[in-house]
Scaffold this active site. Structure first.
Site, PDB file in Angstrom:
ATOM      1  CD  GLU A 134     -29.574  12.020  20.759  1.00 59.20           C
ATOM      2  OE1 GLU A 134     -29.907  12.972  20.099  1.00 59.20           O
ATOM      3  OE2 GLU A 134     -30.134  11.118  21.516  1.00 59.20           O
ATOM      4  CE  LYS A 139     -35.686   6.300  21.446  1.00 56.42           C
ATOM      5  NZ  LYS A 139     -35.866   7.285  22.691  1.00 56.42           N
TER       6      LYS A 139
HETATM    7  C1  2PG Z   1     -34.838  10.382  22.703  1.00 60.24           C
HETATM    8  C2  2PG Z   1     -33.701   9.525  22.722  1.00 60.24           C
HETATM    9  C3  2PG Z   1     -32.891   9.630  21.380  1.00 60.24           C
HETATM   10  P1  2PG Z   1     -32.443   8.356  25.029  1.00 60.24           P
HETATM   11  O1  2PG Z   1     -35.311  10.785  23.943  1.00 60.24           O
HETATM   12  O2  2PG Z   1     -35.926  10.321  21.756  1.00 60.24           O
HETATM   13  O3  2PG Z   1     -32.500  11.017  20.935  1.00 60.24           O
HETATM   14  O4  2PG Z   1     -32.823   9.744  24.024  1.00 60.24           O
HETATM   15  O5  2PG Z   1     -31.712   7.604  24.054  1.00 60.24           O
HETATM   16  O6  2PG Z   1     -31.399   9.173  25.874  1.00 60.24           O
HETATM   17  O7  2PG Z   1     -33.663   8.101  25.484  1.00 60.24           O
HETATM   18 MG    MG Z   2     -37.369  11.133  22.616  1.00 60.08          MG
END
Ligand code: 2PG
Ligand code: MG
Length: 414
Positions: free
Chosen positions: A201, A331
């Site tokens: 990231e 998300k």
């Molecule tokens: C989170 C995400 C993004 P990942 O935990 O919020 O930062 O991580 O996409 O690895 O779940």
């Molecule tokens: Mg998270």
């Protein structure tokens, strides 16, 4: 025939910035075209939709060609909810395990993009209409640990900043970039041998403790706040499901294991010591009760569920009833469709919770998340600070700001 009638679809494998194989979908309509790819998480929630079917990418590709594409031909791309409902029907499972969440979200987003071009409007406007004029505050991670740093950096997965006092998006992004840059100099004072390594990231990955990382980010944020004259707050994503071993939260770097009560005490101490504005996933994904207890004490902070809610309206409604959070990560890929993500964001707002549109650690060069944030009216966007997959979204916010012209304004925070 509707103006945005789907005339052709195409799917291919592509890669995220981290090298995960993912899916990209193209949608052609009479008057438009859209393309989108699914991002991929590393610290995935147990209750997210399934990213790929059991047969992996090959099965996802063939299921798309055999099952999905023929069914969507002729549908109106402007009818997002109908397309998304059809995707769920074709799949026929609760968690997109047949066609895979990656194919589902890539299709859903490409359809939205195609509709917007066919209708001749910006995507944020297509998603949100005339009310979509609030530009979100960028929440970005500066130092990374946890799973995102192979368990070798700070135990806390993300140390984040958000420039809550910025009057416009140009200033907001400028503040985050300055903090990111100046944090490197501070890290080098603590560890002159630091190579400048960054994680997926774009956050720095020094081998320091969580509290050292917090101290560094706090002091730099204060300095930049003084320089620019706009308030900056800090936050964390503890991604506590990744620390939880079924009985305790295991902090490898610190060499400590904390029980449920000790975890609560630790999180409280961090909030007080560093005046945290934002705390994501401080407990594992099943522990609504500890979330509720923490929220009770810190109603004025953003106590945010990511793995806890997995962008699922039903889980958000349960959490809201229990007073388990003041904020919700949105998300779209966790849910599999834009409509599902929209319902999650609406549920959050209707229960007084702040929705936060978010990237994944393995993300793509697509900028679509910026439109989702403005279109859905999330007052915050979590999209990192550095790296092409991150700046794709952040630079798009600048374009949206300009496109809005005099109507543009920063979103209202709680
Ligand atoms: C989170 C995400 C993004 P990942 O935990 O919020 O930062 O991580 O996409 O690895 O779940
Ligand atoms: Mg998270």
């Amino acid at each position: 025939m509707p103006e945005a009638s789907i005339s052709d679809l195409w799917i291919r494998r592509v890669y995220t910035g981290r090298g995960d194989v993912t899916l990209e979908v193209e949608v052609y309509t009479e008057g438009g075209y859209g393309r989108a790819a699914a991002p991929a998480g590393a610290s995935r929630g147990k209750y997210e939709v399934r990213y790929l079917p059991d047969g992996g990418i090959e099965e996802a590709l063939s299921n798309f060609e055999k099952l999905v594409a023929p069914e969507l031909l002729g549908m109106d791309a402007a009818e997002q909810a109908a397309v998304d409902m059809r995707l769920a029907e074709i799949d026929g499972t609760e968690d997109f395990s047949r066609i895979g969440g990656a194919a589902a979200i890539a299709t859903s987003m490409a359809v939205a993009r195609a509709a917007a071009t066919a209708l001749g409007m910006p995507l944020y406007y297509h998603l949100g209409g005339a009310l979509a004029r609030n530009v979100p505050y960028p929440l970005g991670n500066v130092i990374g640990g946890g799973k995102h740093s192979r368990g070798l950096g700070p135990d806390v997965q993300e140390i984040l900043v958000v420039p809550v006092g910025a009057d416009d998006i140009y200033t907001a992004l400028d503040i985050n970039v300055r903090i990111h840059r100046d944090v490197l100099s501070e890290i080098l004072k603590t560890d002159p041998s630091f190579t400048g390594g960054k994680n997926d990231e774009g956050a720095w990955t020094p081998r320091v403790s969580s509290e050292t990382a917090l101290k560094i980010v706090q002091s730099v944020a204060k300095a930049v706040q003084r320089e620019v004259g706009a308030e900056v707050r800090i936050g964390v994503d503890m991604a506590a499901s990744s620390l939880w071993d079924g009985e305790k939260y295991v902090y490898r770097n610190e060499g400590v294991a904390r029980g449920v009560r000790e975890q609560l005490e630790y999180v409280k101490a961090l909030i007080d010591r560093y005046d945290l504005y934002y705390v994501e996933d401080p407990f594992h994904e099943e522990d609504f009760n500890s979330f509720a207890e923490l929220c009770d004490m810190y109603e004025d902070r953003l106590i945010v569920g990511d793995d806890l809610f997995v962008t699922n309206a039903e889980r958000i409604s349960i959490g809201a009833r229990m007073g388990a959070a003041t904020g919700v990560i949105i998300k779209p890929d966790q849910r599999g469709t834009l409509t599902g993500a929209y319902e999650a964001a609406r549920m959050a707002v209707s229960r007084g919770l702040t929705p936060i549109a978010s990237h994944r650690s393995g993300d793509t060069e697509y900028e679509l998340l910026a439109h989702v944030a403005v279109g859905f009216g999330t007052p915050i966007i979590k999209a990192g600070i550095m790296g092409g997959e991150r700046t794709a979204k952040l630079n798009e916010l600048l374009r949206i700001w300009d496109d809005l012209g005099r109507a543009a304004r920063m979103a209202r925070l709680r």
